[in-house]
Motif scaffolding. Structure first.
Motif, PDB file in Angstrom:
ATOM      1  N   PRO A   1      43.482  88.249 120.149  1.00  0.00           N
ATOM      2  CA  PRO A   1      44.421  89.751 119.897  1.00  0.00           C
ATOM      3  C   PRO A   1      44.993  90.588 120.880  1.00  0.00           C
ATOM      4  O   PRO A   1      45.376  91.199 119.579  1.00  0.00           O
ATOM      5  N   ASP A   2      44.763  90.645 121.886  1.00  0.00           N
ATOM      6  CA  ASP A   2      44.919  91.305 123.028  1.00  0.00           C
ATOM      7  C   ASP A   2      46.705  90.747 123.242  1.00  0.00           C
ATOM      8  O   ASP A   2      47.914  91.280 124.262  1.00  0.00           O
ATOM      9  N   GLY A   3      47.031  89.818 122.774  1.00  0.00           N
ATOM     10  CA  GLY A   3      48.066  89.256 123.500  1.00  0.00           C
ATOM     11  C   GLY A   3      48.067  88.427 124.194  1.00  0.00           C
ATOM     12  O   GLY A   3      49.586  87.927 125.293  1.00  0.00           O
ATOM     13  N   ILE A   4      46.947  87.927 124.822  1.00  0.00           N
ATOM     14  CA  ILE A   4      46.894  87.140 126.327  1.00  0.00           C
ATOM     15  C   ILE A   4      46.133  85.765 125.792  1.00  0.00           C
ATOM     16  O   ILE A   4      45.573  85.793 125.301  1.00  0.00           O
ATOM     17  N   THR A   5      46.269  85.123 126.388  1.00  0.00           N
ATOM     18  CA  THR A   5      46.137  83.250 125.835  1.00  0.00           C
ATOM     19  C   THR A   5      45.072  83.054 127.292  1.00  0.00           C
ATOM     20  O   THR A   5      45.832  83.308 128.224  1.00  0.00           O
ATOM     21  N   ILE A   6      44.837  82.155 126.788  1.00  0.00           N
ATOM     22  CA  ILE A   6      43.871  81.295 128.661  1.00  0.00           C
ATOM     23  C   ILE A   6      43.952  79.792 127.967  1.00  0.00           C
ATOM     24  O   ILE A   6      43.795  79.908 126.671  1.00  0.00           O
ATOM     25  N   ASN A   7      44.051  79.334 129.129  1.00  0.00           N
ATOM     26  CA  ASN A   7      43.544  78.075 128.868  1.00  0.00           C
ATOM     27  C   ASN A   7      43.362  76.823 130.259  1.00  0.00           C
ATOM     28  O   ASN A   7      43.927  77.804 131.015  1.00  0.00           O
ATOM     29  N   THR A   8      42.750  75.546 130.155  1.00  0.00           N
ATOM     30  CA  THR A   8      42.717  75.181 130.816  1.00  0.00           C
ATOM     31  C   THR A   8      43.173  73.620 131.690  1.00  0.00           C
ATOM     32  O   THR A   8      43.279  72.940 130.252  1.00  0.00           O
ATOM     33  N   LEU A   9      43.641  73.388 132.540  1.00  0.00           N
ATOM     34  CA  LEU A   9      44.438  72.466 132.806  1.00  0.00           C
ATOM     35  C   LEU A   9      43.522  71.327 133.715  1.00  0.00           C
ATOM     36  O   LEU A   9      43.060  72.378 135.355  1.00  0.00           O
ATOM     37  N   HIS A  10      43.660  70.268 133.875  1.00  0.00           N
ATOM     38  CA  HIS A  10      43.049  68.867 134.414  1.00  0.00           C
ATOM     39  C   HIS A  10      43.499  67.795 135.525  1.00  0.00           C
ATOM     40  O   HIS A  10      44.244  67.312 135.020  1.00  0.00           O
ATOM     41  N   PRO A  11      44.579  68.773 136.632  1.00  0.00           N
ATOM     42  CA  PRO A  11      44.367  67.203 137.164  1.00  0.00           C
ATOM     43  C   PRO A  11      44.073  66.245 137.331  1.00  0.00           C
ATOM     44  O   PRO A  11      42.726  66.574 137.300  1.00  0.00           O
ATOM     45  N   GLY A  12      45.108  65.191 137.428  1.00  0.00           N
ATOM     46  CA  GLY A  12      43.695  63.789 138.159  1.00  0.00           C
ATOM     47  C   GLY A  12      43.937  63.934 139.708  1.00  0.00           C
ATOM     48  O   GLY A  12      43.873  64.815 140.355  1.00  0.00           O
ATOM     49  N   VAL A  13      44.717  62.722 140.148  1.00  0.00           N
ATOM     50  CA  VAL A  13      44.399  62.656 141.099  1.00  0.00           C
ATOM     51  C   VAL A  13      46.085  63.312 141.420  1.00  0.00           C
ATOM     52  O   VAL A  13      47.047  61.682 141.393  1.00  0.00           O
ATOM     53  N   VAL A  14      45.923  64.197 142.631  1.00  0.00           N
ATOM     54  CA  VAL A  14      47.234  64.779 143.398  1.00  0.00           C
ATOM     55  C   VAL A  14      47.485  64.615 144.821  1.00  0.00           C
ATOM     56  O   VAL A  14      46.436  64.816 145.034  1.00  0.00           O
ATOM     57  N   GLU A  15      48.680  64.413 145.038  1.00  0.00           N
ATOM     58  CA  GLU A  15      48.994  64.055 146.742  1.00  0.00           C
ATOM     59  C   GLU A  15      49.167  65.913 147.097  1.00  0.00           C
ATOM     60  O   GLU A  15      50.211  66.440 146.650  1.00  0.00           O
ATOM     61  N   THR A  16      47.922  65.736 147.878  1.00  0.00           N
ATOM     62  CA  THR A  16      47.804  67.111 148.286  1.00  0.00           C
ATOM     63  C   THR A  16      47.082  66.547 149.595  1.00  0.00           C
ATOM     64  O   THR A  16      46.858  65.620 150.095  1.00  0.00           O
ATOM     65  N   GLU A  17      47.127  68.279 150.126  1.00  0.00           N
ATOM     66  CA  GLU A  17      46.153  68.295 151.652  1.00  0.00           C
ATOM     67  C   GLU A  17      45.036  67.287 151.558  1.00  0.00           C
ATOM     68  O   GLU A  17      44.717  66.999 152.339  1.00  0.00           O
ATOM     69  N   HIS A  18      44.350  67.824 150.278  1.00  0.00           N
ATOM     70  CA  HIS A  18      42.740  67.162 150.599  1.00  0.00           C
ATOM     71  C   HIS A  18      42.799  65.731 149.899  1.00  0.00           C
ATOM     72  O   HIS A  18      41.488  65.716 150.046  1.00  0.00           O
ATOM     73  N   ILE A  19      43.603  65.617 149.567  1.00  0.00           N
ATOM     74  CA  ILE A  19      43.308  64.274 148.009  1.00  0.00           C
ATOM     75  C   ILE A  19      42.940  62.483 149.594  1.00  0.00           C
ATOM     76  O   ILE A  19      41.690  61.968 149.305  1.00  0.00           O
ATOM     77  N   HIS A  20      43.648  63.123 150.761  1.00  0.00           N
ATOM     78  CA  HIS A  20      43.060  62.048 151.839  1.00  0.00           C
ATOM     79  C   HIS A  20      41.955  62.214 152.138  1.00  0.00           C
ATOM     80  O   HIS A  20      40.680  60.945 152.702  1.00  0.00           O
TER      81      HIS A  20
END
Length: 276
Positions: free
Chosen positions: A189-208
């Motif tokens: 009601p205050d014009g604020i949206t909120i959503n959750t996004l779930h990344p899969g297997v992503v090439e980052t510093e941590h994936i290895h």
């Protein structure tokens, strides 16, 4: 009650559609968080990046501004500490109107991935405190700032373990989805949206690191773990952090105003469940 979006939308195809907006990205110094920071700056936002290790944040800020220009503000903050989060929100508000929050500060892959016989209750509590309660602290701190202006975008970075049964830490992502839906009712009601996004297997510093852990548990090589992930993914590749960041930025932008309380996988089709 209607909300005037004209200050936030110049044209629907404006490459600088986030100009004049201040964003907070927790966990913004590495991996997906760093890619999100880069994408927000490219769209014109001023970005406050937060994490516990200030040198990592400073290095990320210097790299991004050297490449793109813009403004990135490193702020050391601990999302497990309410006072620290309150100070983070105040520092961002000193820069300008805070209209975007990207929650991403968490232990990559979770702290509890073992059989219950080896699982540590304190590690599980730390997982929940950092990711679930940490996200909650950040939302609670910025919500009054967004409500005062009648506009806001909140994106929670979840994880696919919330949609499966192979890691106890997945309960943190499931809890985030529930919190997202509840808060969408309260903040909408205050014009604020909120959503959750779930990344899969992503090439980052941590994936290895994850490949190595899985390899040790399965008695195979890290390279074979990666090949197995790719074989199970319909697009047959690992995602890039930039791809995930682009999706997050859509939900953080003015064109996603009709979407709230949702949970979406950015996983190359890896999730096999059907979600209505």
């Amino acid at each position: 009650m209607s909300h005037d979006l004209s200050p936030y939308i110049s044209t629907l195809t404006d490459p600088k559609e986030l100009s004049g907006q201040v964003a907070i990205v927790t966990g913004g110094g590495l991996g997906v968080g760093k890619a999100v920071t880069r994408a927000l700056v490219a769209r014109g936002a001023q970005v406050v990046i937060a994490a516990r290790r200030l040198p990592v944040l400073q290095a990320a800020a210097e790299e991004i501004t050297a490449d793109l220009g813009g403004e990135v503000f490193p702020v050391s903050a601990d999302t497990t500490d309410t006072e620290s989060v309150t100070a983070l929100a105040a520092a961002a508000a000193d820069i300008g109107q805070v209209s975007i929050l990207i929650n991403g500060a968490a232990a990559p892959a979770g702290l509890v991935r073992n059989d219950i016989a080896q699982a540590d209750p304190d590690a599980l509590l730390a997982d929940l405190n950092t990711k679930v309660v940490g996200y909650f602290r950040c939302i609670k701190a910025v919500a009054p700032l967004m409500r005062a202006n009648g506009y806001g975008r909140i994106v929670n970075i979840g994880g696919l373990t919330g949609r499966s049964s192979h890691a106890l830490s997945g309960m943190r992502n499931l809890a985030i989805v529930h919190m997202t839906k509840v808060l969408s009712d309260q903040l909408g009601p205050d014009g604020i949206t909120i959503n959750t996004l779930h990344p899969g297997v992503v090439e980052t510093e941590h994936i290895h690191e994850l490949y190595a852990k899985n390899a040790a548990a399965e008695g195979i090589s890290p390279e074979q773990v990666e090949r197995n992930f790719i074989a199970r993914t319909p697009i047959r590749r690992v995602l890039t952090a930039a791809e995930v960041a682009d999706a997050i930025c859509f939900f953080a932008g003015p064109r996603a105003g009709g979407i709230t309380g949702e949970s979406l996988g950015i996983d190359g089709g890896l999730t096999r469940g059907i979600f209505l």
